[in-house]
Design an enzyme around this catalytic site. Structure first.
Site, mmCIF file in Angstrom:
data_model
loop_
_atom_site.group_PDB
_atom_site.id
_atom_site.type_symbol
_atom_site.label_atom_id
_atom_site.label_comp_id
_atom_site.label_asym_id
_atom_site.label_seq_id
_atom_site.Cartn_x
_atom_site.Cartn_y
_atom_site.Cartn_z
ATOM 1 N N GLU A 268 -0.250 3.924 -5.713
ATOM 2 C CA GLU A 268 -0.945 3.297 -4.576
ATOM 3 C C GLU A 268 -0.446 3.880 -3.256
ATOM 4 O O GLU A 268 -1.215 4.058 -2.315
ATOM 5 C CB GLU A 268 -0.754 1.781 -4.585
ATOM 6 C CG GLU A 268 -1.363 1.082 -5.785
ATOM 7 C CD GLU A 268 -2.832 1.424 -6.001
ATOM 8 O OE1 GLU A 268 -3.591 1.426 -5.024
ATOM 9 O OE2 GLU A 268 -3.198 1.700 -7.155
ATOM 10 N N TRP A 271 -2.350 6.917 -2.765
ATOM 11 C CA TRP A 271 -3.718 6.679 -2.253
ATOM 12 C C TRP A 271 -3.702 6.633 -0.726
ATOM 13 O O TRP A 271 -4.602 7.136 -0.058
ATOM 14 C CB TRP A 271 -4.291 5.356 -2.783
ATOM 15 C CG TRP A 271 -5.055 5.493 -4.059
ATOM 16 C CD1 TRP A 271 -4.610 5.161 -5.303
ATOM 17 C CD2 TRP A 271 -6.403 6.000 -4.222
ATOM 18 N NE1 TRP A 271 -5.600 5.422 -6.233
ATOM 19 C CE2 TRP A 271 -6.704 5.931 -5.598
ATOM 20 C CE3 TRP A 271 -7.369 6.489 -3.348
ATOM 21 C CZ2 TRP A 271 -7.937 6.341 -6.121
ATOM 22 C CZ3 TRP A 271 -8.599 6.895 -3.863
ATOM 23 C CH2 TRP A 271 -8.870 6.825 -5.231
ATOM 24 N N TRP A 299 -30.150 1.700 5.308
ATOM 25 C CA TRP A 299 -29.616 0.490 4.671
ATOM 26 C C TRP A 299 -30.626 -0.622 4.951
ATOM 27 O O TRP A 299 -30.868 -0.946 6.108
ATOM 28 C CB TRP A 299 -28.230 0.168 5.222
ATOM 29 C CG TRP A 299 -27.210 1.184 4.811
ATOM 30 C CD1 TRP A 299 -27.028 2.418 5.359
ATOM 31 C CD2 TRP A 299 -26.275 1.080 3.732
ATOM 32 N NE1 TRP A 299 -26.023 3.094 4.693
ATOM 33 C CE2 TRP A 299 -25.534 2.288 3.688
ATOM 34 C CE3 TRP A 299 -25.964 0.099 2.792
ATOM 35 C CZ2 TRP A 299 -24.527 2.536 2.757
ATOM 36 C CZ3 TRP A 299 -24.957 0.335 1.868
ATOM 37 C CH2 TRP A 299 -24.255 1.542 1.848
ATOM 38 N N ASN A 334 -6.246 -6.662 -2.414
ATOM 39 C CA ASN A 334 -7.026 -5.439 -2.640
ATOM 40 C C ASN A 334 -8.253 -5.659 -3.530
ATOM 41 O O ASN A 334 -9.345 -5.182 -3.230
ATOM 42 C CB ASN A 334 -6.127 -4.360 -3.255
ATOM 43 C CG ASN A 334 -6.892 -3.072 -3.490
ATOM 44 O OD1 ASN A 334 -7.442 -2.495 -2.562
ATOM 45 N ND2 ASN A 334 -6.962 -2.643 -4.739
ATOM 46 N N TRP A 352 -21.791 0.051 5.382
ATOM 47 C CA TRP A 352 -20.347 -0.183 5.274
ATOM 48 C C TRP A 352 -19.676 -0.246 6.636
ATOM 49 O O TRP A 352 -18.619 -0.839 6.799
ATOM 50 C CB TRP A 352 -19.674 0.858 4.382
ATOM 51 C CG TRP A 352 -19.957 2.298 4.735
ATOM 52 C CD1 TRP A 352 -20.875 3.109 4.153
ATOM 53 C CD2 TRP A 352 -19.299 3.113 5.733
ATOM 54 N NE1 TRP A 352 -20.854 4.365 4.728
ATOM 55 C CE2 TRP A 352 -19.888 4.402 5.694
ATOM 56 C CE3 TRP A 352 -18.279 2.886 6.649
ATOM 57 C CZ2 TRP A 352 -19.488 5.441 6.537
ATOM 58 C CZ3 TRP A 352 -17.881 3.926 7.493
ATOM 59 C CH2 TRP A 352 -18.484 5.182 7.433
ATOM 60 N N TRP A 375 -13.725 1.366 2.325
ATOM 61 C CA TRP A 375 -15.130 0.967 2.532
ATOM 62 C C TRP A 375 -16.083 1.985 1.943
ATOM 63 O O TRP A 375 -17.043 1.631 1.258
ATOM 64 C CB TRP A 375 -15.427 0.723 4.020
ATOM 65 C CG TRP A 375 -15.098 -0.702 4.353
ATOM 66 C CD1 TRP A 375 -13.934 -1.173 4.884
ATOM 67 C CD2 TRP A 375 -15.912 -1.848 4.072
ATOM 68 N NE1 TRP A 375 -13.981 -2.539 4.963
ATOM 69 C CE2 TRP A 375 -15.176 -2.980 4.474
ATOM 70 C CE3 TRP A 375 -17.170 -2.023 3.527
ATOM 71 C CZ2 TRP A 375 -15.673 -4.277 4.348
ATOM 72 C CZ3 TRP A 375 -17.676 -3.320 3.391
ATOM 73 C CH2 TRP A 375 -16.926 -4.420 3.801
HETATM 74 C C1 FAD Z 1 -12.563 -2.094 1.657
HETATM 75 C C2 FAD Z 1 -11.075 -1.822 1.707
HETATM 76 C C3 FAD Z 1 -10.427 -1.752 2.929
HETATM 77 C C4 FAD Z 1 -9.046 -1.485 2.991
HETATM 78 N N1 FAD Z 1 -8.427 -1.417 4.215
HETATM 79 C C5 FAD Z 1 -7.110 -1.135 4.293
HETATM 80 C C6 FAD Z 1 -6.456 -1.051 5.554
HETATM 81 O O1 FAD Z 1 -7.059 -1.192 6.617
HETATM 82 N N2 FAD Z 1 -5.104 -0.831 5.554
HETATM 83 C C7 FAD Z 1 -4.401 -0.652 4.399
HETATM 84 O O2 FAD Z 1 -3.184 -0.449 4.465
HETATM 85 N N3 FAD Z 1 -5.011 -0.695 3.208
HETATM 86 C C8 FAD Z 1 -6.334 -0.949 3.103
HETATM 87 N N4 FAD Z 1 -6.924 -1.038 1.876
HETATM 88 C C9 FAD Z 1 -6.132 -0.751 0.675
HETATM 89 C C10 FAD Z 1 -5.449 -1.989 0.031
HETATM 90 O O3 FAD Z 1 -6.369 -3.025 -0.136
HETATM 91 C C11 FAD Z 1 -4.265 -2.495 0.826
HETATM 92 O O4 FAD Z 1 -3.395 -1.441 1.137
HETATM 93 C C12 FAD Z 1 -3.465 -3.535 0.016
HETATM 94 O O5 FAD Z 1 -4.289 -4.613 -0.338
HETATM 95 C C13 FAD Z 1 -2.297 -4.027 0.853
HETATM 96 O O6 FAD Z 1 -1.560 -4.988 0.150
HETATM 97 P P1 FAD Z 1 -0.106 -4.641 -0.415
HETATM 98 O O7 FAD Z 1 0.726 -4.042 0.658
HETATM 99 O O8 FAD Z 1 0.398 -5.851 -1.073
HETATM 100 O O9 FAD Z 1 -0.489 -3.506 -1.455
HETATM 101 P P2 FAD Z 1 0.253 -2.963 -2.758
HETATM 102 O O10 FAD Z 1 -0.703 -3.097 -3.873
HETATM 103 O O11 FAD Z 1 1.589 -3.545 -2.911
HETATM 104 O O12 FAD Z 1 0.348 -1.396 -2.449
HETATM 105 C C14 FAD Z 1 1.463 -0.801 -1.773
HETATM 106 C C15 FAD Z 1 0.991 0.030 -0.622
HETATM 107 O O13 FAD Z 1 0.183 1.108 -1.070
HETATM 108 C C16 FAD Z 1 -0.863 1.355 -0.132
HETATM 109 N N5 FAD Z 1 -2.141 1.116 -0.800
HETATM 110 C C17 FAD Z 1 -2.390 0.273 -1.818
HETATM 111 N N6 FAD Z 1 -3.672 0.372 -2.223
HETATM 112 C C18 FAD Z 1 -4.241 1.299 -1.431
HETATM 113 C C19 FAD Z 1 -5.545 1.854 -1.344
HETATM 114 N N7 FAD Z 1 -6.531 1.497 -2.178
HETATM 115 N N8 FAD Z 1 -5.796 2.764 -0.376
HETATM 116 C C20 FAD Z 1 -4.829 3.165 0.469
HETATM 117 N N9 FAD Z 1 -3.570 2.689 0.423
HETATM 118 C C21 FAD Z 1 -3.283 1.772 -0.507
HETATM 119 C C22 FAD Z 1 -0.657 0.382 1.020
HETATM 120 O O14 FAD Z 1 0.094 1.028 2.019
HETATM 121 C C23 FAD Z 1 0.135 -0.734 0.364
HETATM 122 O O15 FAD Z 1 0.931 -1.446 1.261
HETATM 123 C C24 FAD Z 1 -8.312 -1.284 1.792
HETATM 124 C C25 FAD Z 1 -8.982 -1.363 0.562
HETATM 125 C C26 FAD Z 1 -10.343 -1.637 0.514
HETATM 126 C C27 FAD Z 1 -11.036 -1.716 -0.810
#
Ligand code: FAD
Length: 462
Positions: A268, A271, A299, A334, A352, A375
């Protein structure tokens, strides 16, 4: 003695801070500065949650700097003009800063070149950035899995410790640390605790246990199943190098299944960097679909429906719970982000970009690259996205990820007494789940067909 300005931006910490550490090691006097912007009221890319977290993190940074003999100088206005003014006032001959990953931050950095000062720009927000991860032919990756393989193979930068002391000249004028009122915003309710110390505690707590079950639990939105580090990485309260290194360290000693969980977590983190490099190589994603074949698609949804999505009154409990979590806390899980994003784009057929902007205004972790990537992934228009014809069904998603309705009941108190099996299908009798709670605003099966038809107008032959 030489004087250097350290320009704080999204690196609000004194531990393993690349540019600050480099400035401190030169033995120069360092003036740590944050330039607060002067906009007021509504902003396209931010809102009260994130600004409140920023204010708290700046106050904590000031405290940390004071503990090592320095302090934070706050200025207000245009960053380049303020840095130039501060350099004149302090006799500074150089500016050190960590590079910003998005085009807006980069544009400001480019203007610094005209000041005639030495510039020390460092990589800090990513383990690997820009052109560091490329295909064998030297091209950027468009697909995640080969990107992540290449990412993992590269040597990783070293982690530095906490800075022990900083020499800052006396008498440098600064404003008080900003408050929400400075941007014309009202304080909000339940954001995470800001500041470096709180972020380090979150990291410690996650590594001490939950990382072992992350692979199993991370898709369940109820309770805390993920690290909750996103806002800390967004504001640089933690160094991504350190987070990665600590995870690797912990993973090494775990039994195989738990090690796999830790690796899922690291994936993650990758990502996050995948989306940074997408934005670096294709900054146009902020204005248009990553996938050229969908550009210009009409859209067909009714924009008047947007308000019900934003207020969590769609009549789809999982969608409404997620939006209410976002509105109340500045965070959304997420899996829930994917569900609400698919709902907006595939059930309501709205662009989106509406959701992207709303998320940026509400999320404490609002990160331009990841948010745009998420998105466009959900809409089916992005890099390595879900194909447009794979349309999640919000009812089956509920069944799979919130079968006991724990998440729904937490965020929709009006549904607390409703049996959970009623959340996983539309109300058969046409009656609402509870007084005042709306009926589903669309029929998912009908909406699905409409969406497929919409995409087919541009994706013929797909
Ligand atoms: C529509 C949409 C919008 C999102 N907008 C953002 C946003 O503005 N900022 C953001 O940080 N993340 C975003 N994410 C990714 C993800 O949802 C969040 O990073 C995550 O929910 C944060 O919670 P956590 O720190 O507990 O994540 P954990 O699951 O603990 O992941 C650890 C870290 O990995 C990174 N990460 C995890 N999943 C993703 C992912 N899919 N894409 C990129 N990085 C990821 C983040 O830095 C996160 O803190 C988005 C996902 C979606 C589907």
């Amino acid at each position: 003695m030489k004087t250097v300005l350290h320009w704080f931006r999204r690196d609000l910490r004194i531990t393993d801070n690349t540019a600050l550490d480099a400035a401190a090691r030169t033995g120069a006097a360092v003036v740590p500065v944050y330039v607060a912007s002067e906009w007021k009221g509504a902003h396209r890319w931010t809102g009260a949650h994130r600004q409140e977290f920023l204010c708290g993190s700046l106050a904590a940074l000031d405290g940390n700097l004071r503990s090592i003999g320095s302090r934070l100088i706050v200025r207000r206005g245009d960053a380049v003009e303020e840095l130039a003014r501060l350099a004149r006032e302090t006799g500074a001959t150089a500016i050190s800063f960590n590079r910003d990953p998005d085009p807006f931050g980069r544009a400001v950095e480019e203007r610094l070149a005209g000041l005639g000062l030495e510039l020390h720009a460092c990589k800090d927000h990513a383990v690997h950035e820009r052109d560091e991860v490329l295909t064998g032919e030297g091209n950027p990756f468009r697909v995640f899995t080969p990107y992540s393989r290449a990412w993992l193979k590269l040597a990783k930068p070293a982690v530095r410790g906490r800075i022990k002391s900083l020499t800052t000249p006396q008498g440098v004028a600064g404003d008080p640390v900003p408050t929400l009122a400075d941007w014309g915003l009202a304080p909000h309710r339940r954001i995470m605790e800001p500041g470096e110390r709180a972020a380090r505690e979150r990291l410690k707590a996650f590594l001490a246990g939950p990382i072992r079950r992350y692979g199993l639990d991370r898709d369940l939105p109820a309770g805390q199943t993920t690290s909750r580090l996103s806002q800390d990485l967004r504001f640089g309260l933690l160094s991504i190098r350190e987070v990665y290194a600590r995870c690797e360290e912990v993973a090494r000693d775990l039994p195989a299944a738990e090690r796999k969980s830790a690796q899922t977590f690291i994936n993650e983190l990758i990502w996050r960097e995948f989306y940074f490099q997408i934005l670096w190589h294709w900054p146009e994603v902020l204005e248009q679909d990553f996938s050229p074949k969908f550009r210009g698609m009409r859209w067909v949804g009714d924009e008047r429906n947007l308000e019900r999505w934003k207020t969590g009154t769609t009549g789809f409990p999982i969608v409404d719970a997620a939006i209410r979590q976002l509105n109340e806390t500045g965070f959304m899980h997420n899996r829930a982000r994917m569900i609400v994003a698919m709902f907006l784009t595939k059930d309501l057929q709205l662009h989106w970009r509406h959701g992207e902007q709303y998320f940026m205004q509400q999320l404490t972790d609002g990160e331009i690259a990841s948010n745009n990537g998420g998105w466009q992934w959900s809409a089916g228009t992005g890099a390595d996205a879900a194909p447009y014809f794979r349309i999640q069904n919000p009812w089956t998603q509920t069944q799979r990820y919130d079968p006991e309705g724990r998440y729904i009941k937490e965020w929709l108190p009006e549904l607390r007494d409703v049996p959970a099996d009623r959340f996983a299908k539309p109300p058969a009798d046409g009656r609402t789940l509870a007084p005042g709670y709306p009926l589903p605003m669309v029929d998912h099966a009908v909406a699905r067909d409409r969406t497929l038809a919409m995409f087919k107008t541009v994706a013929a032959g797909d």
